[in-house]
Write a protein that holds these residues in place. Structure first.
Motif, PDB file in Angstrom:
ATOM      1  N   PHE A  25      10.057   3.161   6.915  1.00 30.20           N
ATOM      2  CA  PHE A  25      10.125   3.040   5.466  1.00 30.20           C
ATOM      3  C   PHE A  25       9.367   1.802   4.987  1.00 30.20           C
ATOM      4  O   PHE A  25       8.585   1.863   4.035  1.00 30.20           O
ATOM      5  CB  PHE A  25      11.587   2.989   5.012  1.00 30.20           C
ATOM      6  CG  PHE A  25      11.762   3.187   3.541  1.00 30.20           C
ATOM      7  CD1 PHE A  25      11.847   4.463   3.011  1.00 30.20           C
ATOM      8  CD2 PHE A  25      11.844   2.102   2.680  1.00 30.20           C
ATOM      9  CE1 PHE A  25      11.997   4.660   1.643  1.00 30.20           C
ATOM     10  CE2 PHE A  25      11.998   2.289   1.320  1.00 30.20           C
ATOM     11  CZ  PHE A  25      12.075   3.566   0.796  1.00 30.20           C
ATOM     12  N   GLU A  26       9.570   0.683   5.680  1.00 34.88           N
ATOM     13  CA  GLU A  26       8.859  -0.554   5.327  1.00 34.88           C
ATOM     14  C   GLU A  26       7.364  -0.419   5.556  1.00 34.88           C
ATOM     15  O   GLU A  26       6.556  -0.868   4.744  1.00 34.88           O
ATOM     16  CB  GLU A  26       9.428  -1.726   6.117  1.00 34.88           C
ATOM     17  CG  GLU A  26      10.822  -2.117   5.685  1.00 34.88           C
ATOM     18  CD  GLU A  26      11.434  -3.207   6.553  1.00 34.88           C
ATOM     19  OE1 GLU A  26      10.720  -3.780   7.404  1.00 34.88           O
ATOM     20  OE2 GLU A  26      12.638  -3.467   6.398  1.00 34.88           O
ATOM     21  N   LYS A  27       6.983   0.197   6.670  1.00 33.87           N
ATOM     22  CA  LYS A  27       5.573   0.394   6.983  1.00 33.87           C
ATOM     23  C   LYS A  27       4.918   1.285   5.927  1.00 33.87           C
ATOM     24  O   LYS A  27       3.788   1.020   5.491  1.00 33.87           O
ATOM     25  CB  LYS A  27       5.433   1.009   8.386  1.00 33.87           C
ATOM     26  CG  LYS A  27       4.026   1.276   8.817  1.00 33.87           C
ATOM     27  CD  LYS A  27       3.259  -0.003   9.072  1.00 33.87           C
ATOM     28  CE  LYS A  27       1.884   0.310   9.630  1.00 33.87           C
ATOM     29  NZ  LYS A  27       1.045  -0.873   9.692  1.00 33.87           N
ATOM     30  N   HIS A  28       5.605   2.331   5.491  1.00 38.43           N
ATOM     31  CA  HIS A  28       5.086   3.232   4.463  1.00 38.43           C
ATOM     32  C   HIS A  28       4.826   2.456   3.168  1.00 38.43           C
ATOM     33  O   HIS A  28       3.778   2.606   2.544  1.00 38.43           O
ATOM     34  CB  HIS A  28       6.077   4.377   4.226  1.00 38.43           C
ATOM     35  CG  HIS A  28       5.584   5.409   3.271  1.00 38.43           C
ATOM     36  ND1 HIS A  28       5.745   5.286   1.919  1.00 38.43           N
ATOM     37  CD2 HIS A  28       4.929   6.577   3.479  1.00 38.43           C
ATOM     38  CE1 HIS A  28       5.217   6.334   1.327  1.00 38.43           C
ATOM     39  NE2 HIS A  28       4.719   7.140   2.246  1.00 38.43           N
ATOM     40  N   ASN A  29       5.778   1.618   2.785  1.00 37.08           N
ATOM     41  CA  ASN A  29       5.606   0.810   1.570  1.00 37.08           C
ATOM     42  C   ASN A  29       4.454  -0.178   1.706  1.00 37.08           C
ATOM     43  O   ASN A  29       3.679  -0.376   0.767  1.00 37.08           O
ATOM     44  CB  ASN A  29       6.897   0.081   1.219  1.00 37.08           C
ATOM     45  CG  ASN A  29       7.930   1.007   0.617  1.00 37.08           C
ATOM     46  OD1 ASN A  29       7.604   2.077   0.119  1.00 37.08           O
ATOM     47  ND2 ASN A  29       9.182   0.607   0.672  1.00 37.08           N
ATOM     48  N   ASP A  30       4.334  -0.808   2.869  1.00 37.73           N
ATOM     49  CA  ASP A  30       3.232  -1.742   3.114  1.00 37.73           C
ATOM     50  C   ASP A  30       1.881  -1.033   2.993  1.00 37.73           C
ATOM     51  O   ASP A  30       0.946  -1.562   2.370  1.00 37.73           O
ATOM     52  CB  ASP A  30       3.348  -2.385   4.495  1.00 37.73           C
ATOM     53  CG  ASP A  30       4.494  -3.377   4.584  1.00 37.73           C
ATOM     54  OD1 ASP A  30       5.011  -3.809   3.529  1.00 37.73           O
ATOM     55  OD2 ASP A  30       4.875  -3.720   5.725  1.00 37.73           O
ATOM     56  N   LEU A  31       1.781   0.140   3.607  1.00 39.93           N
ATOM     57  CA  LEU A  31       0.534   0.900   3.527  1.00 39.93           C
ATOM     58  C   LEU A  31       0.228   1.293   2.088  1.00 39.93           C
ATOM     59  O   LEU A  31      -0.933   1.243   1.662  1.00 39.93           O
ATOM     60  CB  LEU A  31       0.609   2.151   4.407  1.00 39.93           C
ATOM     61  CG  LEU A  31       0.520   1.913   5.904  1.00 39.93           C
ATOM     62  CD1 LEU A  31       0.871   3.179   6.666  1.00 39.93           C
ATOM     63  CD2 LEU A  31      -0.861   1.426   6.294  1.00 39.93           C
ATOM     64  N   ASP A  32       1.243   1.660   1.342  1.00 33.29           N
ATOM     65  CA  ASP A  32       1.046   2.022  -0.052  1.00 33.29           C
ATOM     66  C   ASP A  32       0.446   0.860  -0.837  1.00 33.29           C
ATOM     67  O   ASP A  32      -0.499   1.042  -1.614  1.00 33.29           O
ATOM     68  CB  ASP A  32       2.384   2.464  -0.658  1.00 33.29           C
ATOM     69  CG  ASP A  32       2.206   3.131  -2.002  1.00 33.29           C
ATOM     70  OD1 ASP A  32       1.319   3.998  -2.131  1.00 33.29           O
ATOM     71  OD2 ASP A  32       2.967   2.781  -2.933  1.00 33.29           O
ATOM     72  N   HIS A  33       0.964  -0.333  -0.596  1.00 39.57           N
ATOM     73  CA  HIS A  33       0.433  -1.527  -1.282  1.00 39.57           C
ATOM     74  C   HIS A  33      -1.001  -1.827  -0.837  1.00 39.57           C
ATOM     75  O   HIS A  33      -1.844  -2.187  -1.669  1.00 39.57           O
ATOM     76  CB  HIS A  33       1.335  -2.735  -1.039  1.00 39.57           C
ATOM     77  CG  HIS A  33       2.678  -2.613  -1.689  1.00 39.57           C
ATOM     78  ND1 HIS A  33       2.861  -2.513  -3.045  1.00 39.57           N
ATOM     79  CD2 HIS A  33       3.916  -2.564  -1.147  1.00 39.57           C
ATOM     80  CE1 HIS A  33       4.149  -2.408  -3.325  1.00 39.57           C
ATOM     81  NE2 HIS A  33       4.817  -2.427  -2.178  1.00 39.57           N
ATOM     82  N   GLN A  34      -1.274  -1.685   0.438  1.00 37.49           N
ATOM     83  CA  GLN A  34      -2.633  -1.923   0.942  1.00 37.49           C
ATOM     84  C   GLN A  34      -3.621  -0.948   0.327  1.00 37.49           C
ATOM     85  O   GLN A  34      -4.718  -1.345  -0.101  1.00 37.49           O
ATOM     86  CB  GLN A  34      -2.672  -1.779   2.464  1.00 37.49           C
ATOM     87  CG  GLN A  34      -2.007  -2.892   3.226  1.00 37.49           C
ATOM     88  CD  GLN A  34      -2.038  -2.628   4.730  1.00 37.49           C
ATOM     89  OE1 GLN A  34      -2.939  -1.991   5.245  1.00 37.49           O
ATOM     90  NE2 GLN A  34      -1.028  -3.117   5.432  1.00 37.49           N
ATOM     91  N   ILE A  35      -3.241   0.309   0.281  1.00 42.22           N
ATOM     92  CA  ILE A  35      -4.123   1.338  -0.277  1.00 42.22           C
ATOM     93  C   ILE A  35      -4.380   1.070  -1.752  1.00 42.22           C
ATOM     94  O   ILE A  35      -5.525   1.139  -2.218  1.00 42.22           O
ATOM     95  CB  ILE A  35      -3.512   2.739  -0.067  1.00 42.22           C
ATOM     96  CG1 ILE A  35      -3.532   3.097   1.421  1.00 42.22           C
ATOM     97  CG2 ILE A  35      -4.252   3.789  -0.888  1.00 42.22           C
ATOM     98  CD1 ILE A  35      -2.656   4.282   1.791  1.00 42.22           C
ATOM     99  N   THR A  36      -3.343   0.735  -2.488  1.00 46.87           N
ATOM    100  CA  THR A  36      -3.488   0.435  -3.910  1.00 46.87           C
ATOM    101  C   THR A  36      -4.448  -0.735  -4.126  1.00 46.87           C
ATOM    102  O   THR A  36      -5.327  -0.677  -4.990  1.00 46.87           O
ATOM    103  CB  THR A  36      -2.115   0.124  -4.542  1.00 46.87           C
ATOM    104  OG1 THR A  36      -1.268   1.268  -4.377  1.00 46.87           O
ATOM    105  CG2 THR A  36      -2.246  -0.206  -6.013  1.00 46.87           C
TER     106      THR A  36
END
Length: 75
Positions: A25-36
């Motif tokens: 869940f944390e990794k998914h959120n981190d990736l979302d921020h990186q992509i944004t």
């Protein structure tokens, strides 16, 4: 993400001992921020870098969904 599992997600994040779920869940959120950030050109990411991150995020989302389905039938 997964509105049908909103209550279960909250429970797993606060009361659960499923460390794999919490990590994903944390990794998914981190990736979302990186992509944004990359898409907004702040970090200057290439199209290939962004696509790689999106694929990784999608793979993690699939794993999260599998865990949520298992947890919903176990409870």
């Amino acid at each position: 993400m997964f509105p049908e599992y909103r209550d279960l997600i909250t429970k797993l994040k606060t009361e659960g001992d499923n460390h794999r779920f919490l990590h994903l869940f944390e990794k998914h959120n981190d990736l979302d921020h990186q992509i944004t950030a990359l898409e907004s050109h702040d970090a200057g990411g290439t199209h290939a870098e962004i696509e790689t991150l999106k694929k990784e995020k999608l793979h993690i989302k699939d794993e999260l969904y599998t865990i949520l389905r298992q947890e919903s039938t176990a409870g």
